[in-house]
Design a protein around this motif. Structure first.
Motif, short mmCIF file in Angstrom:
data_model
loop_
_atom_site.label_atom_id
_atom_site.label_comp_id
_atom_site.label_asym_id
_atom_site.label_seq_id
_atom_site.Cartn_x
_atom_site.Cartn_y
_atom_site.Cartn_z
N LEU A 124 0.84 -1.20 0.00
CA LEU A 124 0.00 0.00 0.00
C LEU A 124 0.87 1.25 0.00
O LEU A 124 1.92 1.29 0.66
N TYR A 125 0.42 2.25 -0.70
CA TYR A 125 1.11 3.53 -0.76
C TYR A 125 0.37 4.51 0.14
O TYR A 125 -0.81 4.81 -0.09
N CYS A 126 1.05 4.98 1.18
CA CYS A 126 0.42 5.83 2.19
C CYS A 126 1.21 7.13 2.36
O CYS A 126 2.30 7.30 1.80
N PHE A 127 0.62 8.01 3.17
CA PHE A 127 1.28 9.28 3.51
C PHE A 127 1.24 9.45 5.02
O PHE A 127 0.24 9.14 5.67
N SER A 128 2.34 9.96 5.56
CA SER A 128 2.40 10.25 7.00
C SER A 128 1.74 11.59 7.27
O SER A 128 1.32 12.30 6.34
N SER A 129 1.66 11.96 8.53
CA SER A 129 1.02 13.22 8.89
C SER A 129 1.81 14.43 8.40
O SER A 129 1.24 15.52 8.22
N ASP A 130 3.11 14.27 8.16
CA ASP A 130 3.91 15.36 7.62
C ASP A 130 4.12 15.22 6.11
O ASP A 130 5.11 15.67 5.55
N ILE A 131 3.18 14.54 5.44
CA ILE A 131 3.12 14.40 3.98
C ILE A 131 4.40 13.77 3.43
O ILE A 131 4.98 14.23 2.44
N GLN A 132 4.85 12.72 4.06
CA GLN A 132 5.95 11.92 3.54
C GLN A 132 5.38 10.61 2.97
O GLN A 132 4.60 9.93 3.63
N GLU A 133 5.77 10.30 1.76
CA GLU A 133 5.26 9.08 1.12
C GLU A 133 5.97 7.85 1.69
O GLU A 133 7.19 7.84 1.85
N GLN A 192 8.18 9.11 13.39
CA GLN A 192 7.45 8.26 14.34
C GLN A 192 7.16 6.90 13.76
O GLN A 192 7.14 5.89 14.47
N LEU A 193 6.92 6.86 12.45
CA LEU A 193 6.67 5.56 11.80
C LEU A 193 7.91 4.67 11.89
O LEU A 193 7.78 3.45 12.04
N VAL A 194 9.07 5.29 11.81
CA VAL A 194 10.31 4.52 11.89
C VAL A 194 10.54 4.00 13.31
O VAL A 194 10.89 2.84 13.51
N SER A 232 8.22 3.88 15.85
CA SER A 232 7.05 3.29 16.52
C SER A 232 6.38 2.24 15.65
O SER A 232 5.16 2.22 15.52
N ARG A 233 7.18 1.38 15.07
CA ARG A 233 6.64 0.38 14.15
C ARG A 233 5.71 -0.60 14.86
O ARG A 233 4.65 -0.95 14.34
N ALA A 234 6.10 -1.06 16.02
CA ALA A 234 5.26 -2.01 16.77
C ALA A 234 3.94 -1.38 17.17
O ALA A 234 2.87 -2.00 17.09
N GLU A 235 3.99 -0.13 17.62
CA GLU A 235 2.77 0.59 18.00
C GLU A 235 1.86 0.78 16.79
O GLU A 235 0.64 0.64 16.89
N LEU A 236 2.44 1.07 15.63
CA LEU A 236 1.66 1.22 14.40
C LEU A 236 0.97 -0.08 14.03
O LEU A 236 -0.22 -0.09 13.68
N ALA A 237 1.69 -1.20 14.11
CA ALA A 237 1.10 -2.50 13.77
C ALA A 237 -0.06 -2.83 14.70
O ALA A 237 -1.10 -3.34 14.26
N THR A 238 0.08 -2.55 15.98
CA THR A 238 -1.00 -2.82 16.93
C THR A 238 -2.23 -1.98 16.64
O THR A 238 -3.36 -2.46 16.70
N ALA A 239 -2.01 -0.69 16.31
CA ALA A 239 -3.13 0.20 16.02
C ALA A 239 -3.89 -0.26 14.78
O ALA A 239 -5.13 -0.27 14.75
N ILE A 240 -3.16 -0.67 13.74
CA ILE A 240 -3.82 -1.17 12.52
C ILE A 240 -4.59 -2.44 12.82
O ILE A 240 -5.73 -2.63 12.34
N GLU A 241 -4.01 -3.32 13.60
CA GLU A 241 -4.67 -4.58 13.94
C GLU A 241 -5.96 -4.33 14.72
O GLU A 241 -6.98 -5.01 14.48
N ILE A 282 3.54 -5.82 9.92
CA ILE A 282 4.09 -4.94 8.90
C ILE A 282 5.39 -5.56 8.40
O ILE A 282 6.38 -5.62 9.14
N GLU A 283 5.37 -6.07 7.19
CA GLU A 283 6.55 -6.74 6.66
C GLU A 283 7.66 -5.75 6.31
O GLU A 283 8.84 -6.03 6.54
N ASP A 284 7.26 -4.60 5.76
CA ASP A 284 8.29 -3.65 5.33
C ASP A 284 7.68 -2.26 5.21
O ASP A 284 6.48 -2.11 4.94
N MET A 285 8.51 -1.26 5.46
CA MET A 285 8.14 0.14 5.23
C MET A 285 9.26 0.79 4.44
O MET A 285 10.43 0.73 4.86
N ASP A 286 8.92 1.38 3.32
CA ASP A 286 9.92 1.98 2.45
C ASP A 286 9.58 3.45 2.24
O ASP A 286 8.45 3.79 1.85
N PHE A 287 10.56 4.32 2.49
CA PHE A 287 10.38 5.75 2.31
C PHE A 287 11.13 6.20 1.06
O PHE A 287 11.88 5.44 0.45
N THR A 288 10.93 7.46 0.69
CA THR A 288 11.64 8.01 -0.45
C THR A 288 13.12 8.12 -0.13
O THR A 288 13.53 8.16 1.04
#
Length: 349
Positions: free
Chosen positions: A114-123, A174-176, A178-187, A206-212
């Motif tokens: 999935l292609y998402c955006f963070s709160s500070d508009i980072q892809e 924060q995504l970098v 707080s990865r565990a917290e992000l996975a729990t919130a999505i679940e 979350i298998e992987d997160m890739d930034f620009t």
């Protein structure tokens, strides 16, 4: 339902074939002793009917049975209407006009990118894996409301929504971190959404997160700067700790030396005190001894003086006389006595 239709068609064909054979043999039946080859048809016209009944019976039996594979739940439908009853895995019976739809109730895995955006508009590209399982006791409701394509219809859109909504709550940094917290919130979000469709979320990750590349480079530079700062702070703290340790050691040594000097001074003072006391005791003892000796000597002299008589003194004098008369005399009333004494001694000799 298909086999039941085949059974009806087979029975109908057998009956029609039997009727046709009977009509044909009756039309061309022999008259007046004539022989014809169509006559045997009259004799065997029931054969197609019997075969039709036999084969239709076989197909009816087949249409009354259903086999549900292991790990599946059979959803029973009657002319397209979903029944409340479900069939377990194995051999089952049903009405000929009923159909069975097999729903997979095993734990299934699905991975979405999935292609998402963070709160500070980072892809950010998120690879999300979901393990899910349908509730087999309510599989008919899922089939009734969604169908067999429930993954594409329900699960995939909910994954996309949950991941994008939750990701948008965090900044890229924060995504970098707080990865565990992000996975729990999505679940948590997915669990509540899928429960309404009788789909159980077994696990998610979350298998992987890739930034620009630009953000990745900026994060790496920031991490390097943070590491350098941390290293400098650690080195500074190390120096401070070493200085504090050296000062503490010096203080301890000074305190130890002062304490040793104090102990030595106290010991010397105690020794001097003991020595002075000993000397005083010796002097006192000597004085007591002299006093005692003087007292004894005085007592002896007193005893001697008390025991002396004139006769004893004269005797001692005579014992000490060397036989020579003195040339000079001091006037005394006892001169004749001394001379007489001395003459007597000379005569005796």
């Amino acid at each position: 339902m298909v086999y039941f239709s085949i059974a009806l068609i087979t029975l109908l064909i057998g009956i029609i074939a039997g009727i046709c054979m009977h009509s044909y043999s009756k039309t061309f039946a022999p008259r007046g002793g004539e022989k014809t080859t169509s006559y045997p048809l009259r004799k065997f016209f029931v054969l197609p009917i019997v075969l039709g009944v036999l084969f239709s019976g076989v197909f009816v039996f087949i249409s009354c049975t259903a086999t549900v594979p292991t790990g599946h739940t059979g959803v029973l439908t009657t002319f397209g209407k979903v029944e409340d009853q479900t069939l377990d895995a194995g051999f089952n019976t049903k009405l000929p006009w009923q159909s069975v739809v097999n729903m997979d109730n095993r734990v299934q895995k699905a991975t979405s990118t999935l292609y998402c955006f963070s709160s500070d508009i980072q892809e950010v590209t998120v690879a999300y894996t979901l393990n899910y399982q349908i509730n087999k006791s309510n599989a008919q409701n899922l089939y009734k409301t969604v169908g067999v394509t429930y993954y594409d219809t329900v699960i995939l859109p909910n994954i996309a929504e949950a991941v994008k909504v939750v990701t948008a709550r965090y900044t890229a940094e924060q995504l970098v971190s707080s990865r565990a917290e992000l996975a729990t919130a999505i679940e948590d979000v997915l669990t509540s959404q899928l429960e309404s469709y009788n789909i159980e979320l077994v696990s998610a990750a979350i298998e992987d997160m890739d930034f620009t590349d630009a953000f990745t480079n900026a994060v790496e530079a920031k991490q390097v700067a943070a590491q350098n700062k941390l290293q400098a702070e650690i080195e500074q703290q190390q120096k401070v700790m070493e200085q504090e340790a050296a000062a503490k050691i010096a203080k301890i040594q000074a305190e130890a030396e002062a304490e040793a000097a104090k102990i030595k001074a106290e010991a010397d003072a105690e020794v001097a005190k003991i020595k002075a006391q000993a000397e005083l005791e010796v002097e006192k003892t000597q004085a007591d001894a002299k006093k005692y000796a003087g007292e004894k000597e005085a007592e002896a002299n007193k005893a001697i003086s008390e025991s002396l008589t004139d006769e004893l003194l004269q005797y001692q004098y005579i014992q000490q006389w060397d036989g020579k008369l003195p040339e000079t005399y001091v006037g005394s009333e006892d001169v004749s006595t001394i001379i007489n004494g001395a003459g007597s001694k000379a005569n005796a000799n």
